[in-house]
Design an enzyme around this catalytic site. Sequence first.
Site, PDB file in Angstrom:
ATOM      1  CB  THR A 267     -12.183  13.496  -6.732  1.00 17.31           C
ATOM      2  OG1 THR A 267     -12.642  13.975  -7.997  1.00 17.31           O
ATOM      3  CG2 THR A 267     -12.100  14.661  -5.759  1.00 17.31           C
TER       4      THR A 267
ATOM      5  CG  ASP B  91      -8.347  16.950 -11.826  1.00 20.83           C
ATOM      6  OD1 ASP B  91      -8.195  15.849 -12.396  1.00 20.83           O
ATOM      7  OD2 ASP B  91      -9.420  17.289 -11.290  1.00 20.83           O
TER       8      ASP B  91
END
Length: 764
Positions: free
Chosen positions: A43, A227
């Site tokens: 992240t 992602d």
Amino acid sequence: MPGPAPEPHLHPLLRNLNAPQREAVSHVQGPLLILAGAGSGKTTVITRRIAWLIEEEGVPPGAILAMTFTNKAAEEMRDRVARLVSVPVEQLWVSTFHSFCTRILRREGDRTPVGRDFVIFDPSDQKSLMKQVLAELHMPEKQFHPKRVLELISDFKNRCLLPEEAREEALDSWTRKVLDAYDLYQKGLRNHRACDFDDLLLHTERLFRDSVIQTAYGDRFRFILVDEYQDTNRAQYLLVQHLARRHHNLCVVGDEDQSIYGWRGADIRNILDFQRDFPEAVQIKLEQNYRSTQRILDAASSVIANNSQRLGKTLWSDLGHGESLVFKLADEGRLEAEWVVQRILDLRAGDPEGKVAVLYRANWQSRQLEEALRAVNLPYRLVGGVKFYERQEVKDLLSYLRLVSNPFDLVSFRRCVNAPTRGVGPTTLAKIEAAIPEGGTPLEGLAEVLRRGELKGRAPRELGRFLDLFRRAEGEREVQGLSGLVRWVLQESGYLQSLEDEGTLEAEGRIRNLEEFLSAAVEAESLGVRLAEFLDRVTLAADADQVEESAQLSLMTIHCAKGLEFPYVFVVGLEEDVFPNRNARETPEGLEEERRLFYVAITRAQRRLTLTAARRRRIMGSEVISMPSRFLREIPAEALQTPIRWGTELYQAGEGVRPGSSFTGRSSGGAAVATELQRIRGFFDRVRAQGDASPEPSSPVPPPEARPAAGAWPSGTRVRSPRFGRGIIVASTGSGDGLTYTVRFSESGEKRILARFGMLEKEG
């Protein structure tokens, strides 16, 4: 291998990053594949990369599109980027796939069948529409359960197949009829100006096939980031391909070793083949783990190395070697749960604030853990699920048992009278309650309404059977005992058969919980517990569940644990047929996904990892001798506190927790349990195989020589069933006594049939 040294001369967005992380953040032009191992700071890399494009490359926020899978992840990503950049980021597109598609369809919906002002149908809306479709096509719900049909339609949509395109795959009449329903269902959605959840992807992907739309949005989004790319399905994959075709500035982040959602359409090939799709792509591996000690990572790497479907990476940590992994073998499942709870109490004594997670393969495994925790008043939090005795199917079954125990229980009557559905709506229920005599029972009110002939449709027939069930229940209660009564109610109520007819993954999970409930009844009966006392225990257990909000202890499936981390982790139930799951391990792809799931479980642990298994476990109400999970063999001996002794001595030499070592001091039930388990052995399998009443408890299991051979007939084999007629095998799982076929019958739809009970005959 040391971590990055402080480098104050670096750009602020590159500080405190290791070399591969810096490379991933600062890469700009062309496709990029970031293989982000567990706990590798994914992240941080994603958000700093977006910030780098804005701050250093001057890319307008509105030219960047970032997509992920949960609203929580999208919100976190947006918030972190906003704190890193000096310009407003309102124009930045950060969202889930479905939110992105909704936004596009609101803009371009005039080019789609549903327009811009569509509504989104939730599952109950979908089911209602499908019921109308099935009625219009005269497709009986028993053979074409709405949820099962919607499940198959969802699969077609996630592969971007419209009804006419899917017909090429329809090899049997059952699927062809489902495609008729799919066609009419889509027309119904269009008439309602509605989309279901899958339509959001389907319509958007179709929209982006238009070169004008593709060019317009390709020009708009110059940089795209995805992602969790390993979790994308076919529709999401095609959508990303359309968007990236213009500039090729596509960055995908993921970990093929954590691809654990194949059962819901995720395709691991999307990440494995990324460099085939984009030959010029740069690949960067993030292998430094900031979460776990090296022994935990060594175990994870050794296990996952056995998979062939991977690009390969080796995790490492500078947090030190850490504690060795612990493996414990209990004599049976209840003792395993009690041993785990005792170890948690020991941890609490040394580290009161340390967070603990107990992970398991399937929800049904929580029951014994929950009971062991309540026995010592240890609060816990059940993540991603409902506590065992609060689950819908368990409460439905309990309502039957409570009404048997107390015929005056109106609340239980209201619940079970329409579970499974018997055509009882509010009007019918009001008539029944109005007819209850002074001081009488709901069943007496039902008898009176039936006597008057006030009900129409199928309700009189169904409610007559329901009333007869309770008239016979008291006798069955005396003859059968507690566990026999549970088994009898499941069979005679039609509840179990209704779940079998549904045939969905959700229904399979609910059946497994009912099987576990039966195991709980067997355990209670072995201790001399009768029905009323059993119901009291369950009620008190449910009341105790209200005290867990501040718990430091979490129970959850491994799927729910993905993305989380805990100082102390227990992974329980490491036996063949439990983990790896029996159905999943029958194919190479399924086994590899199970191994990835185990890899995910291992890498949740930060400081201490404990693995447990049971020599004997009660499954489907029957006791089975379990073999240890093959995954345990793949853990290096040097990572374990005590090497596992393999071979027969593992189970015969007394290693592990034995009866009598339990901290609660309860006995295991011995011969009484064994007798009752033998009596009910095969009950659920026989219901699955025959669809109707199972043999009486005294009916013998077919002798070994009457059972089919271990080898399965291949898919496509035509067979005949004395009950369901002619059909075609579409899948098989298990082997030996557990060999199960999925057969699509021309007249009665799809059925799962246990080979040793199904009396299938091969045709031609």
